[in-house]
Enzyme design. Structure first.
Site, PDB file in Angstrom:
ATOM      1  N   GLU A   1       8.527  -3.387 -20.305  1.00 27.88           N
ATOM      2  CA  GLU A   1       8.363  -4.858 -20.384  1.00 27.88           C
ATOM      3  C   GLU A   1       9.263  -5.831 -20.925  1.00 27.88           C
ATOM      4  OE1 GLU A   1       5.795  -6.399 -18.080  1.00 27.88           O
ATOM      5  OE2 GLU A   1       6.147  -4.418 -17.235  1.00 27.88           O
TER       6      GLU A   1
ATOM      7  N   SER B   1      -3.288   9.859  21.461  1.00 25.79           N
ATOM      8  CA  SER B   1      -3.161   9.245  22.827  1.00 25.79           C
ATOM      9  C   SER B   1      -3.411   7.492  22.918  1.00 25.79           C
ATOM     10  CB  SER B   1      -3.901   9.963  23.921  1.00 25.79           C
ATOM     11  OG  SER B   1      -3.180  11.097  24.180  1.00 25.79           O
TER      12      SER B   1
END
Length: 773
Positions: free
Chosen positions: A109, A392
């Site tokens: 950080e 499908s």
């Protein structure tokens, strides 16, 4: 001449020299004026900075420590779903946090933390410059500034808040030690999973006290600080998982660069997989799933960020309708749970899971979802997961793409009545990868229309039709209809894409089918209609909600033509015949994937679109397991449990509402019964579509010599090339065709056969091209 006289003479000479200059030169200030002005501005800036430094106080901690619950409501605005958002945090001292975890946070950080004075001017200037260059909003904040923002201020992105943050950070750095600042930052930061502070994060991700964190675990928690929700690798998309691991490596590499870690120890570190998310209190039953869908929408749409949402105090009115939500749960219990017997069939009737979503086509409102039986017992929201192939149910997208293309690559017309060779295991021609998908039970259907191939879910036809339409166009059509472009299995470099290797969530799929139901007008599904928060002092925050305007996905005649075909799927001769029990006009498509790893039904009426997916998953490894054997059945079709759950739910959800008919503008007339194949219909001599229309007569032709014949099943006679007819619509059991009984009954297993060869995936991984049905 006196000194004063000499000075006056010099000034006069300078004035005369300046008057002799051109006008444009006289307009420019002299160096004396410029220097004086800059000096004055500098003194003014220093004075202003000093004054602001004195008058801007270090405030009391903000209300985050006593944050309110978030209240989630059903669409009626009064019925409560859940209360969440109470801050989950236990403060710890810096001595309780392992030194390597502290160093990993600094590395990830703010690598100048131990040297800077609370702010990093170089980093701020660099971030501002990158922002101006169009590289996105850049950070540049130090750990001290982030701590000030979390603990004293708010998350508001305003110049006033940023200015206060800078002065308070300078004061805090003067008044507190680096260890105090780092401890405050780690205790106030949000790490995801509802965990505020490093102690709660250690429990949430690894089930340990913070003092027990290893090097790798501490580095992972440090990496979460940048994007806590996106970087949770147990729930992240594949792309975000890669980013999270890259951030973890960045933190460790920085530790080496800063001298915190040796290269040998760095190379020995392996990525520490966190535990699964644990259920939050108060989210039992369906509440946790609904909250998850609402939170996901708010954050992904950019309405609010995760930290602000989790801070609490929000009143969130969702789009979920309680009667429909209850109906979905009851449908799963009645149609599936009651058929399972885990004691008698422990290897097949356990870990069976359902994913479902229901969307209004006209608006995109999500009215119900099914993410699991109980969030307290199963804290994974199956309605949002993107790792199950849809089989499908993808074929309507192939058809839509073909209708958009209008012609195959070699000029043959594509309509809903175009005829294709339905021979099982017929090699697809023109595809990027070899592919010869078998039809269910290796039935050879002969020369059939695209309409009939959809009704019977004929793999060989739609594998070829998708290639004829153009795989890039198929993918583009899927994305326009509503399938996220980031899901796996939609790579045009793989021919198998045509039969549903894509893995959208149940909610994604519902959105795509809702577009078809809405005549080609697409709405991104949304689940929150109102968001507000009352602040101390009475001020009310009401963030602007996203617009929900429809976009043109496909033309109306295209969408309506697909709907027209899908109505025939919900017919006595179709694989979705079980949905006839709804007693209303309906359209839909079944889907069952290779190895029976999932089964689907996606369908809609003019008023409502719903998808239901079924799969099994190992609770420890999360590996998919076949559905074969579930409820004592040899295989589970999309036309069985998924369609029955869909029908039960839709019956209850639409109860008491007028029956509406589909208003279709297909651009063609009803095909009529003559367009259905008849017994002994000849097989096309072409591996793809024939140039004749559905009503045309085809001359008998032999099956192409390159198409492998289907070997006979070991436990049944070869069904042969006889095509079904309206009088005999079911010549052999189809995986998408349920038995005519009111409950699914055991069907005979498919004959053993060699699986098709896998094709290369987008990243070189194997993608099984065996046909989803």
């Amino acid at each position: 001449m006196t000194l004063s006289t000499r000075r006056q003479a010099k000034r006069a000479a300078r004035r005369e020299a300046r008057r002799a200059l051109p006008l444009w030169r006289r307009m420019l200030p002299t160096w004396r004026i410029t220097l004086g002005t800059l000096t004055a501005l500098l003194l003014l800036a220093v004075g202003a900075f000093a004054v602001l430094y004195v008058i801007v106080p270090v405030p009391d901690p903000n209300a985050h420590a006593v944050a309110q619950n978030n209240i989630y409501l059903y669409a009626d605005g009064t019925t409560e779903i859940a209360r969440t958002g109470a801050v989950n945090r236990t403060d710890v001292t810096i001595d309780q946090i392992p030194l390597q975890t502290q160093q990993a946070v600094v590395s990830a950080e703010d690598r100048t933390f131990y040297q800077n004075r609370g702010i990093d001017l170089k980093g701020m200037l660099r971030a501002g410059w990158n922002t101006l260059l169009g590289k996105g909003m850049q950070g540049g904040s130090t750990i001290t500034q982030q701590y000030v923002k979390n603990y004293y201020l708010t998350q508001d992105q305003t110049f006033e808040r940023k200015g206060r943050e800078l002065f308070i950070a300078l004061k805090v750095d003067q008044q507190r030690s680096k260890n105090e600042v780092l401890a405050g930052y780690l205790n106030s930061s949000y790490f995801g999973r509802g965990a505020y502070g490093i102690q709660s994060a250690a429990h949430a991700y690894y089930g340990v006290d913070v003092s027990q964190l290893t090097l790798g675990q501490g580095a992972y928690l440090a990496s979460l600080l940048q994007a806590p929700s996106l970087y949770d690798v147990r729930t992240a998309t594949p792309a975000n998982r890669e980013k999270a691991v890259a951030r973890w490596n960045y933190a460790l590499d920085g530790m080496v660069q800063l001298g915190f870690l040796t290269t040998a120890d760095r190379n020995a570190a392996t990525f520490p997989e966190p535990i699964d998310p644990q259920p939050a209190t108060g989210l039992a039953g369906q509440a946790g799933y609904l909250v998850g869908v609402a939170d996901d929408y708010l954050i992904s749409s950019g309405t609010i960020d995760a930290a602000t949402l989790k801070a609490g105090g929000w009143r969130i009115t969702t789009t979920f309708e309680k009667p429909k939500q209850d109906a979905f749960v009851k449908a799963v219990q009645d149609e599936l749970t009651g058929e399972l017997d885990p004691k008698a069939r422990p290897t097949t009737d356990t870990d069976v899971r359902v994913a479902g979503a229901s969307v209004e086509p006209a608006t995109g409102r999500v009215v119900a979802v099914y993410g699991g039986p109980d969030y307290a017992k199963q804290p994974f929201n199956d309605a949002l997961r993107q790792d199950n192939q849809i089989g499908s149910t993808f074929k309507p997208i192939d058809l839509a793409a073909g209708l958009i293309a209008q012609h195959t690559v070699d000029g043959r017309p594509i309509t809903t009545e175009t005829r294709y060779d339905g021979t099982s295991e017929r090699p697809v021609t023109g595809g990027p990868t070899p592919y010869a998908p078998p039809n269910e039970d290796d039935v050879d259907y002969g020369n059939i229309t695209l309409r009939y191939a959809m009704v019977k879910s004929v793999n060989s036809v739609y594998a070829q039709e998708g290639v004829d339409a153009g795989l890039a166009r198929v993918r583009d059509t899927a994305v326009k209809l509503g399938i996220p472009d980031s899901v796996r299995g939609m790579d045009p470099a793989n021919t198998s894409m045509t039969l549903g290797t894509a893995t959208p969530s149940a909610l994604d799929l519902a959105g795509a089918y809702a577009t078809l139901a809405n005549h080609g007008q697409a709405h991104t599904p949304w689940s929150v209609q109102k968001l507000e928060r009352v602040n101390p002092g009475g001020a009310v925050d009401v963030p602007k909600m996203p617009d929900h305007k429809a976009t043109d996905a496909v033309g109306r005649n295209i969408a309506d033509s697909v709907t027209d075909v899908l109505r025939d799927v919900v017919s006595p001769r179709g694989t979705g015949s079980a949905a006839l029990d709804l007693g209303r006009p309906a359209a839909g498509k079944t889907g069952t994937t290779d190895a029976n790893l999932s089964a689907w039904f996606a369908g809609y009426t003019p008023e409502l679109t719903t998808t239901v997916g079924l799969f099994r998953e190992n609770p420890k490894s999360h590996a998919k397991e076949p559905l074969a054997g579930t409820a004592g059945l040899t295989r589970i079709n999309g036309g069985a449990f998924p369609t029955k759950i869909w029908t039960d739910y839709m019956t209850a959800a639409l109860s008491g509402t007028p029956t509406r008919q589909f208003d279709l503008q297909t651009g063609h007339t009803d095909p009529g019964p003559d367009n259905w194949p008849t017994t002994g219909a000849p097989t096309s001599s072409s591996p793809g579509a024939t140039p004749t229309t559905a009503a045309a007569t085809s001359a008998p032709a032999a099956t192409p010599s390159h198409a492998p014949s289907a070997p006979a099943a070991t436990d049944q006679p070869n069904p042969g090339p006889v095509a079904p007819s309206p009088q005999n619509p079911r010549p052999t059991p189809s995986q998408d065709q349920p038995s005519p009984s009111s409950r699914p009954t055991q069907t005979r297993s498919a004959r053993p056969s060699d699986p098709p060869t896998a094709t290369a995936g987008p990243s070189g991984t194997a993608v099984a091209p065996a046909p989803p049905r």
